[in-house]
Structure formats: C-alpha cells, structure tokens
Design an enzyme around this catalytic site. Structure first.
Site, PDB file in Angstrom:
ATOM      1  CG  ASN A 112      -1.565  -1.241   1.523  1.00 33.25           C
ATOM      2  OD1 ASN A 112      -1.510  -2.034   2.555  1.00 33.25           O
ATOM      3  ND2 ASN A 112      -2.523  -1.300   0.740  1.00 33.25           N
ATOM      4  CB  VAL A 119       0.252   6.373   1.834  1.00 33.29           C
ATOM      5  CG1 VAL A 119      -0.550   5.256   2.559  1.00 33.29           C
ATOM      6  CG2 VAL A 119       1.641   7.062   2.227  1.00 33.29           C
ATOM      7  CB  CYS A 120      -2.613   2.934  -0.977  1.00 30.48           C
ATOM      8  SG  CYS A 120      -4.292   2.468  -2.334  1.00 30.48           S
ATOM      9  CG  LEU A 121      -5.427   5.330   5.178  1.00 29.22           C
ATOM     10  CD1 LEU A 121      -5.229   3.054   5.237  1.00 29.22           C
ATOM     11  CD2 LEU A 121      -4.783   6.014   5.812  1.00 29.22           C
ATOM     12  NE  ARG A 125      -7.574   6.172  -3.040  1.00 23.62           N
ATOM     13  CZ  ARG A 125      -6.787   5.102  -2.888  1.00 23.62           C
ATOM     14  NH1 ARG A 125      -6.038   5.061  -2.740  1.00 23.62           N
ATOM     15  NH2 ARG A 125      -8.325   3.853  -2.601  1.00 23.62           N
TER      16      ARG A 125
END
Length: 191
Positions: A112, A119-121, A125
């Site tokens: 992630n 950062v993929c959270l 988003r």
C-alpha cells in the site's frame, strides 16, 4: 444604496483591523496573523492527539507551523515489527474539507506504499469526510503496518507476493528492512 452601505461597512472593518495591527506594532508586539479555519481545526486536532505508543510526532518548522509535520511509526507487531517508518503531512488551509497530503519518507516494501512514498489509504482519498481528523489518519497508517492490504495496492508486485506467498512476502520485508535488495530495488536499513 444597499451595496454602497455594505462596502462602507467592509471598509470600516478593514480600518478597524488595520488600527489593531498598528497599535500592536506600536506596543512592540508582533502583528497578529489571522488563522484560517483549517489552521484552527488542525490546532484543535493536534491538541487532542491520542497517539499510539509506537508513534511519535515532530514539527520540523517549529510549533508555529502546524500545517507541516512528521510522524514516525515503529510497529510492535506484524511483518514490519521493529522497523521505523517516517511520514510527512502537508495540511491545506481548506482542511478538514480535504484530507492531508501524506508521504512515506522511508523506502519500504509494502503493497500500500509505492517506491516514491505515495500511500494508498482510503480515508486519504475517496472515503475522506470532514468529521475525520489527524488522529484517524495516524491510526490508519498504523493499521497498514499490522494489516497490509493486497486488494487495493500501489505496489502491485508486493501485493501479489503477499497474496500468493505470505512466507516469501515476510522474507522480502525482512530483507528490505535490514537494508538490501528485493528484486531490482534497494531498500535502506530501517530496522
């Protein structure tokens, strides 16, 4: 006539504010800078922080610049246990109506977090809501280290290894944290 009286009223407020600044300056005080709604909200969020014991916060630009700060997470369980991972936060004046911009400063082998530190959270988003706060984001980042998610990856290679071969994923994380290569990518020591 209504417009003219409104403009006159606005000018009176401007003059009043200017007089306040001048008198403060004459008294040897620094002029008071007005805070945006985002700064006020962030100030409240920071004062109410309830950091996990494995997380620390710092303000590299001093306490006068709360809109830019850093945290360090030292996971005490899971694949990333005993590592140290730094993140930068940039908060816009329109916070909390838009989420903070968060980047990982530590190069990490993680499904992630990509190699550039993005950062993929989901709460950073599409799932961001103004009722969320900095504490929520910090707990979300901590969760990424205890429960990496292979279903919504930024690093697709790491996600595939986590999904298909968890033992190899664990070995790759250990190698990366100790300072070494995983595939073609070198990871500086963070453990």
């Amino acid at each position: 006539m209504q417009l003219f009286s409104s403009l006159k009223m606005i000018n009176l407020f401007k003059i009043k504010d200017q007089k306040k600044e001048e008198s403060a300056s004459a008294a040897g005080k620094a002029p008071v800078k007005k805070q945006s709604a985002g700064e006020l909200r962030l100030n409240k969020d920071i004062s109410e922080l309830n950091l996990p014991k494995n997380t620390s916060i710092s303000f590299p630009n001093g306490k006068d610049d709360l809109m830019s700060f850093e945290i360090v997470i030292r996971p005490d369980e899971g694949y990333y246990m005993s590592g140290s991972f730094g993140f930068t936060f940039q908060v816009s004046p329109s916070y909390p109506h838009e989420p903070p911009k968060v980047k990982c400063k530590t190069k990490v082998y993680h499904p992630n977090i990509d190699l550039e530190g993005n950062v993929c959270l989901n709460i950073l988003r599409e799932d961001w809501k103004p009722v969320l706060n900095i504490n929520t984001v910090i707990y979300g980042l901590n969760l990424l280290f205890t429960q990496p998610n292979d279903e919504d990856p930024l690093n697709h290679e790491a996600a595939a290894v986590l999904r298909d071969n968890p033992k190899m994923f664990e070995a790759n994380v250990r190698r990366a944290m100790a300072g070494g290569y995983v595939g073609q990518h070198y990871f500086p020591r963070c453990a």
